[in-house]
Design a protein around this motif. Structure first.
Motif, PDB file in Angstrom:
ATOM      1  N   ILE A  93       0.833  -1.198   0.000  1.00 54.47           N
ATOM      2  CA  ILE A  93       0.000   0.000   0.000  1.00 54.47           C
ATOM      3  C   ILE A  93       0.867   1.247   0.000  1.00 54.47           C
ATOM      4  N   ASN A  94       1.842   1.284   0.890  1.00 59.43           N
ATOM      5  CA  ASN A  94       2.854   2.337   0.953  1.00 59.43           C
ATOM      6  C   ASN A  94       4.016   1.793   1.768  1.00 59.43           C
ATOM      7  N   ARG A  95       4.939   2.627   2.152  1.00 63.35           N
ATOM      8  CA  ARG A  95       6.120   2.135   2.883  1.00 63.35           C
ATOM      9  C   ARG A  95       5.762   1.568   4.242  1.00 63.35           C
ATOM     10  N   LYS A  96       4.652   1.979   4.803  1.00 62.99           N
ATOM     11  CA  LYS A  96       4.307   1.552   6.156  1.00 62.99           C
ATOM     12  C   LYS A  96       3.295   0.408   6.204  1.00 62.99           C
ATOM     13  N   HIS A  97       2.571   0.175   5.138  1.00 61.48           N
ATOM     14  CA  HIS A  97       1.505  -0.829   5.168  1.00 61.48           C
ATOM     15  C   HIS A  97       1.628  -1.782   3.974  1.00 61.48           C
ATOM     16  N   ARG A  98       1.435  -3.062   4.292  1.00 62.90           N
ATOM     17  CA  ARG A  98       1.525  -4.078   3.256  1.00 62.90           C
ATOM     18  C   ARG A  98       0.568  -5.221   3.581  1.00 62.90           C
ATOM     19  N   LEU A  99      -0.109  -5.748   2.566  1.00 63.67           N
ATOM     20  CA  LEU A  99      -1.061  -6.843   2.740  1.00 63.67           C
ATOM     21  C   LEU A  99      -0.618  -8.058   1.931  1.00 63.67           C
ATOM     22  N   ARG A 102      -2.441 -11.500   5.939  1.00 63.98           N
ATOM     23  CA  ARG A 102      -1.477 -10.844   6.813  1.00 63.98           C
ATOM     24  C   ARG A 102      -1.389  -9.353   6.499  1.00 63.98           C
ATOM     25  N   TRP A 103      -1.221  -8.590   7.559  1.00 60.22           N
ATOM     26  CA  TRP A 103      -1.063  -7.140   7.436  1.00 60.22           C
ATOM     27  C   TRP A 103       0.212  -6.737   8.158  1.00 60.22           C
ATOM     28  N   ASN A 104       1.181  -6.207   7.406  1.00 54.48           N
ATOM     29  CA  ASN A 104       2.405  -5.642   7.977  1.00 54.48           C
ATOM     30  C   ASN A 104       2.236  -4.138   8.151  1.00 54.48           C
ATOM     31  N   TRP A 105       2.586  -3.656   9.338  1.00 53.57           N
ATOM     32  CA  TRP A 105       2.471  -2.226   9.633  1.00 53.57           C
ATOM     33  C   TRP A 105       3.771  -1.771  10.294  1.00 53.57           C
ATOM     34  N   THR A 106       4.498  -0.908   9.613  1.00 55.74           N
ATOM     35  CA  THR A 106       5.685  -0.302  10.204  1.00 55.74           C
ATOM     36  C   THR A 106       5.225   0.904  11.011  1.00 55.74           C
ATOM     37  N   SER A 133       4.825  -4.331  13.177  1.00 63.28           N
ATOM     38  CA  SER A 133       3.669  -5.141  13.570  1.00 63.28           C
ATOM     39  C   SER A 133       3.279  -6.081  12.440  1.00 63.28           C
ATOM     40  N   ASN A 134       2.897  -7.306  12.811  1.00 62.88           N
ATOM     41  CA  ASN A 134       2.343  -8.263  11.853  1.00 62.88           C
ATOM     42  C   ASN A 134       1.063  -8.858  12.439  1.00 62.88           C
ATOM     43  N   THR A 135      -0.038  -8.696  11.731  1.00 63.98           N
ATOM     44  CA  THR A 135      -1.335  -9.228  12.143  1.00 63.98           C
ATOM     45  C   THR A 135      -1.746 -10.318  11.160  1.00 63.98           C
ATOM     46  N   THR A 136      -2.119 -11.485  11.683  1.00 63.68           N
ATOM     47  CA  THR A 136      -2.397 -12.634  10.823  1.00 63.68           C
ATOM     48  C   THR A 136      -3.726 -13.284  11.179  1.00 63.68           C
ATOM     49  N   LEU A 137      -4.492 -13.601  10.146  1.00 66.57           N
ATOM     50  CA  LEU A 137      -5.697 -14.416  10.262  1.00 66.57           C
ATOM     51  C   LEU A 137      -5.490 -15.675   9.422  1.00 66.57           C
ATOM     52  N   VAL A 138      -5.797 -16.833  10.011  1.00 69.74           N
ATOM     53  CA  VAL A 138      -5.514 -18.109   9.352  1.00 69.74           C
ATOM     54  C   VAL A 138      -6.723 -19.029   9.421  1.00 69.74           C
ATOM     55  N   TYR A 139      -6.953 -19.731   8.314  1.00 66.89           N
ATOM     56  CA  TYR A 139      -7.928 -20.825   8.284  1.00 66.89           C
ATOM     57  C   TYR A 139      -7.211 -22.060   7.766  1.00 66.89           C
TER      58      TYR A 139
END
Length: 794
Positions: A301-307, A336-340, A347-353
């Motif tokens: 998305i930008n330098r701070k956010h990535r999906l 997964r969502w990476n947030w600098t 930060s790394n936020t993960t949802l898994v099935y």
């Protein structure tokens, strides 16, 4: 929970301002040609001893006092980059690294930072790249990560065609296998002949045998962390191959150049195509195939956010006409969502099935046909996982990881359907469970020679309703069952939330000099779900069951120490490690137990285990000649004590585990002759695994005799050894001819001298003389197996 996390973030952001006269260098590191993140790149300020490595997502951060520095970026197989900086404020520094040229004298295919084996605080860790695996001889030319891992120290299987792998005396269910953070419950195709991981779709493999970081939990013995490739964000590309067993194809490219990319990869075997068109009626109705599919979308998305959105779907099918049909498979999805958050907080936020299911049956439930009989048994395990992890780069000397996760399990052990003219169903009781965990760890550099990693994980487990639970008067059995207790939806049946859920982790590294170090580690691990099997090698049809009222959580404590040495400017690596591991509350089956029953606790016993040994590794990863020599000397034992033979095994004495092998030797060699040809060879030797042989026989009925067994695993099958060869041919063309199409041929010979390695030895009545028992040796492969594969990329 959210308020606590936000408070912690605020505290860390505030505390990061307290480092007077310190500025931070941070950024992302990626491959110059395809834009994929590079994991484990070594970054340091030349002449200062200060530095760090890039994380799983290619992000790095470290702090220095104001001044002028040369920042060095090193990664094996890539050109070293040096950046001159005048540090007067925080700097964002993104790096794109190019692969080294294809000089024959500098062929390097690993994916690690320079000196990582000596400098890193990690120990008992194995890393291997897809490129490295592709050079190793493989069965039928299928590039197989699991089979390659068994050629390294401390990793083994019970034999050819065995499902899963064993690590340092642990059972196959004690390995946490993650594909983009999603658990994979069955890692094999075709009952263990091939792994589910398509090397074309995978970026890296990392196996933790000990010193397991605190962010991993739920299994006792190891963690295999597999990361899928992100997809080429620069240009469209494709690769694939046509082999004797299967074909594969991968396509990737940018959706939005340099911002959003995709990867799609598929593989399928086609033995069923040949049997269907063979003209032989006995073969035409048989089924035998597997397939898998990998997909991933990466959006910066930008330098701070990535999906990241990734998924896997794979399935096996095996059927014998008019007799029996099997099918089983895994399905996973990860978001997964990476947030600098800042230049020091990631930060790394993960949802898994994750979903694993199998079915076995005979006939068509809805159309009996001439047989007049049909049967089907279905089983499934689903789980849903949330994980929130933070990484705080506190300073150049301290990195802190912390977070929390929760896993919800839905166990459906079986639904039995029978049709003999009228359809009837029996549904085994489903079980539900929730496993929350919190973790924190820090990696700290004490001085120029001494580094430590310390952490703590706290896990708990709740077996919940709705379910009816049997009540027993004494040891669970059909005879002692006296009633049933009912629990409503969400009601807690059994809770494990005491101090036993604490799992401390510790590792240390002391550098003796620039090329050698000693390391030590301790980890306590806890496992709440168990694979119930009474076969030598677990099959896809075995069932997973959670801890509850009758099955206890298992625990393992492991200590390890080792010496690590690099020689000749890091061309050679040498390591030796010693380990001891003790297990508590391991599940084993009673002699003669039937595990395909609803009340599984009546067939099980609980005991302890231990494993200990030494592992040696010599490895060369540069130059024309590469490879390794791995040797493991170890023991794996179990004990189940009880007051009588019904509640004990082997009279309550220690006995060898099914996968105990005293000696395990592997030699792997690859040689690059020219830009057109490279060759590979591997030799494996293992002590024969334990088996239970009869000591006598007893007449059971009208002249028929059955073997009489005593102590479990008191004998051994003959030793295992095998030699494999391979050759890869790459014709001139592709980039040299300024064409995008490149191709190669892979040739292989598996089991060169046609060794009939026994998978098992069993006894039966002699067909010609039922009064006599005879030993039968079962070998999975007893002949030479050649292979040829055509590979392409464009």
């Amino acid at each position: 929970m959210r308020k606590i996390a936000l408070l912690l973030i605020g505290v860390l952001l505030f505390s990061s301002q307290l480092y007077a006269q310190k500025f931070t260098i941070s950024g992302n590191i990626e491959d110059y040609d395809n834009g994929e993140s590079l994991i484990g790149v070594s970054i340091f300020a030349e002449g200062t001893g200060m530095g760090t490595t890039s994380n799983t997502y290619g992000f790095y951060s470290f702090s220095l006092s104001p001044g002028k520095y040369t920042i060095v970026f090193q990664y094996i197989g890539y050109q070293t980059i040096r950046k001159e900086i005048d540090l007067k404020k925080d700097i964002d520094l993104d790096i794109k690294m190019k692969e080294e040229g294809k000089s024959l004298d500098a062929v390097e295919v690993t994916t690690r930072g320079a000196d990582a084996n000596v400098k890193s605080v990690e120990m008992s860790v194995t890393e291997i790249s897809a490129k490295e695996i592709q050079k190793v001889p493989q069965l039928l030319g299928e590039v197989d990560v699991i089979r390659t891992l068994t050629l390294l120290p401390g990793v083994s299987t019970v034999g050819e065609g065995a499902n899963g792998f064993n690590v340092r005396g642990g059972n196959v269910d004690q390995n946490l296998i993650l594909l983009d953070e999603a658990p994979v419950f069955n890692s094999s195709h075709l009952f263990g002949f091939f792994s589910v991981f398509n090397a074309d779709a995978v970026q890296s493999f990392k196996l933790y045998k000990g010193g397991i970081p605190a962010n991993y939990g739920g299994r006792l013995s190891s963690v295999l962390d597999v990361r899928q490739r992100e997809g080429n964000s620069k240009r469209f590309a494709a690769q694939g191959g046509l082999g004797l067993l299967s074909s594969r194809a991968t396509v990737e490219g940018p959706i939005i150049k340099d911002k959003m990319s995709f990867l799609l990869s598929g593989r399928r075997s086609y033995a069923d195509v040949f049997t269907r068109n063979s003209g032989n009626e006995d073969l035409a109705g048989n089924i035998l195939y597997f397939y898998d599919f990998n997909g991933k979308i990466n959006y910066r998305i930008n330098r701070k956010h990535r999906l990241f959105l990734s998924g896997y779907f794979g399935r096996d099918a095996l059927g014998i006409a008019d007799f029996v049909n099997f099918n089983w498979g895994n399905a996973t999805a990860t978001l997964r969502w990476n947030w600098t958050i800042s230049n020091r907080l990631f930060s790394n936020t993960t949802l898994v099935y994750s979903d694993y299911d199998y079915a076995i049956g005979s006939g068509d439930i809805n159309d009996l046909g001439e047989s007049g009989f049909a049967f089907r048994l279905d089983s499934r395990l689903r789980n849903y996982k949330f994980n929130q992890q933070f990484t705080w780069f506190a300073s150049s000397d301290i990195q802190v990881d912390f977070g929390y996760e929760g896993i919800y399990y839905d166990f459906q052990p079986g639904k039995s359907t029978l049709n003999t003219g009228e359809i009837s169903e029996e549904i085994f009781k489903s079980e539900f469970a929730f496993e929350p965990a919190f973790y924190a760890s820090a990696e700290q550099k004490i001085n120029g020679n001494f580094s430590i990693q310390y952490g703590l994980r706290y896990s708990s487990f709740y077996n919940i309703g709705a379910r009816d639970v049997p009540i027993y008067d004494g040891i669970p059995s059909e005879q002692t069952r006296i009633g049933t207790e009912s629990f409503g939806r969400g009601e807690i049946i059994e809770a494990y939330n005491g101090l036993n859920g604490l799992e401390p982790r510790f590792s240390m590294n002391y550098s003796l000099n620039k090329t050698s170090s000693i390391k030590a580690s301790y980890n306590r691990t806890r496992q709440y779900i168990h694979l119930i099997s009474n076969t030598t090698s677990p099959t896809p049809l075995d069932t997973w069951r959670p801890a509850g009222r009758f099955i206890q959580p298992a625990t393992a404590n492991q200590v390890a120490a080792g010496y690590f040495k690099n020689l000749k400017d890091n061309i050679y690596e040498f390591s030796v490690e010693a380990f001891y591991k003790h297990f508590n509350n391991l599940v084993d089956y009673r002699d003669g137990a039937n595990i395909i029953i609803d009340d599984i606790e009546t067939a099980l016993l609980t005991g302890d285990g231990r494993s200990y040994g030494m592992e040696f590794l010599v490895r060369k990863q540069q130059g024309k000649l590469q490879g390794w020599v791995a040797y493991t000397l170890s023991r794996a034992e179990r004990i189940v004590e009880g007051d009588d033979p019904f509640t004990s095994i082997s009279d309550g004495e220690w006995y060898p585990a099914n996968f105990d092998r005293l000696h395990d030797l592997s030699i792997v060699v690859t040689y690059t002759l020219s830009k057109k040809w490279d060759f590979g060879a591997n030799f494996a030797y293992q002590t024969g695994r334990p088996v239970t042989f009869p000591v006598g026989r007893a007449e059971v009925d009208n002249g028929l005799f059955a073997p009489v067994n005593t102590l479990r695993n008191s004998s051994r099958i003959p030793d295992f050894h095998r030699l494999d060869l391979s050759a890869n041919y790459t014709p001139k063309g592709g980039k040299e001819n300024k064409k995008r199409w490149e191709s190669s041929w892979s040739f292989g010979i598996y089991n060169v001298y046609a060794r009939r390695n026994p998978f098992s030895v069993f006894f039966r009545n002699n067909p010609d003389n039922p009064a006599q028992n005879q030993a039968v040796r079962l070998a999975i492969f007893g002949t030479i197996i050649p292979s040829v594969t055509y590979n392409f990329t464009f």
